[in-house]
Design a protein around this motif. Sequence first.
Motif, PDB file in Angstrom:
ATOM      1  N   GLU A  59      45.663  39.323  36.184  1.00  0.00           N
ATOM      2  CA  GLU A  59      45.562  40.782  36.266  1.00  0.00           C
ATOM      3  C   GLU A  59      46.905  41.375  35.881  1.00  0.00           C
ATOM      4  O   GLU A  59      47.822  40.664  35.490  1.00  0.00           O
ATOM      5  CB  GLU A  59      45.134  41.207  37.679  1.00  0.00           C
ATOM      6  N   HIS A  91      50.215  36.352  44.792  1.00  0.00           N
ATOM      7  CA  HIS A  91      50.430  36.950  43.473  1.00  0.00           C
ATOM      8  C   HIS A  91      51.691  36.362  42.870  1.00  0.00           C
ATOM      9  O   HIS A  91      52.753  36.395  43.491  1.00  0.00           O
ATOM     10  CB  HIS A  91      50.584  38.464  43.592  1.00  0.00           C
ATOM     11  N   HIS A 139      42.872  34.192  39.171  1.00  0.00           N
ATOM     12  CA  HIS A 139      42.552  35.140  38.111  1.00  0.00           C
ATOM     13  C   HIS A 139      43.822  35.824  37.614  1.00  0.00           C
ATOM     14  O   HIS A 139      44.889  35.734  38.224  1.00  0.00           O
ATOM     15  CB  HIS A 139      41.480  36.134  38.558  1.00  0.00           C
ATOM     16  N   GLU A 176      46.686  35.822  40.378  1.00  0.00           N
ATOM     17  CA  GLU A 176      46.363  35.846  41.804  1.00  0.00           C
ATOM     18  C   GLU A 176      45.708  34.522  42.165  1.00  0.00           C
ATOM     19  O   GLU A 176      44.643  34.185  41.653  1.00  0.00           O
ATOM     20  CB  GLU A 176      45.456  37.033  42.146  1.00  0.00           C
TER      21      GLU A 176
HETATM   22 MN    MN Z   1      45.479  41.199  43.127  1.00  0.00          MN
END
Ligand code: MN
Length: 477
Positions: free
Chosen positions: A127, A15, A125, A153
Amino acid sequence: MVEPEYVATIGLEVHVQLDTVSKMFCACRTSFAAPPNTAVCPVCLGYPGALPVMNRKAVEYTVRAGLMLDCDIQSHSKFDRKSYFYPDMPKNYQISQYDQPLCQGGGVEIDTDAGTRIIRLRRIHLEEDVAKNMHFAQSSGVDFNRAGTPLMEIVTQPDIESADEALGFLQTLKALMLYSGVSRCNLEEGNMRCDVNISMRPAGREALGTKAEIKNLNTFKGVQGALLYEIDRQADVLRGGGEIVQETRRWDVDVGKTFSMRIKEDDHDYRYFPDPDLMPVVLEPKEIADWRQELPEAPRARRVRFVEQYELPDYDAGVLVADKAVADYFEEAADLSSNSKAVSNWIMTEMLRMLAEREGAITDVLIRPAALAELIGLVDDETLNSNSAKEVFVSLFEDGGMPAALVKEKGLAQVSDSASIEAFVEQAIAENPKSVSDYKAGKTKAAKFLVGQVMRMSQGRSNPQLVMKALESRLAD
Ligand code: MN
Ligand code: ZN
């Protein structure tokens, strides 16, 4: 070499917080230093009815990162709700991307003992980050300042085979993210956090073993320690005829062990579904092409160029390009100097040592590249000897300014005129008859002592080569 009994298969989920001014779905600033719950609004506090608005900059940063990592950028993607219940998640779902992430594929080339390897990526992705739980003696609290911070991520394929490779991957990834300018990658501030998946299988068998996941490692050392521990633990279990349980574990840094937390949820427990409050993300080919155009030179290419253009050893080039700011500093100074190797030496030794001692950043350092280039010029034209040059460097590092002016002001210029040097040499000989007779008896070490005496008399400012020459010719009589 004996073949290892069991081999490890490791995948990472990293992350990375994006360095945007505002949060992912609201206008709150991304600020961690602020007092708790002062960078919040109804959206990031999860009030019912509050509507998210996508931060376009976060999408751009994710795509820039994806381009840097050779990913396929998806022209269509969407946001989904990932449902779970935990105090750090005010809405009881996290907005994330499920089956249509912004980036797919890609890879990171790393150096290993056995040469270079590509660690393939599955996807990247976008988030939102969650809030931070805080625990006190009698109570707990939640600080929502972090809630809603844009978070990428980055998910690897299970291509990593050892703790060292995992570390190499993370270091390379961090350098690439710093180069692309999308994150500050400050681990102390939690800008990069890592989940690892690891399984073991008997050497020679194709099918992967059952994996364990270790969550929320916030240092590279933690990743390495947890993996080394898990590799031993799982191999021991398998060797003893036991079975690995699919579970989530946590790393306890103080004990140096991982502990079982809970049996791992499957994806469907999160009940992913498209977020009805957000439009799909559509990217124009032109936008993506423009961002690709603007990609900075990658560290590997820059390393090769440094070796060729500045005639540096590969080792030096590797150290310099590991940090974009250090490499930028080097280039600026080297372009102003006729001695790039000296620029590299000063940076790799004095500069990085002093920065580490003071926990400073090279971008803020007071000795500017032009000053370092000038200092090297003063050494090369023998105005300064190496002792005085170090003194000047420290002074410029602490207070800024330019070396030539400082040398004049402090009278640091090297004594190179033969009359002064000969006078010092005479004095040293007169004061140290024992060393003189030692020297004449063949003990060459005595000459070094006498040079030292001259350096002391001249407050370290004499040109040591000229002193040695003067001594040798005087004592040859
Ligand atoms: Mn995540
Ligand atoms: Zn907000």
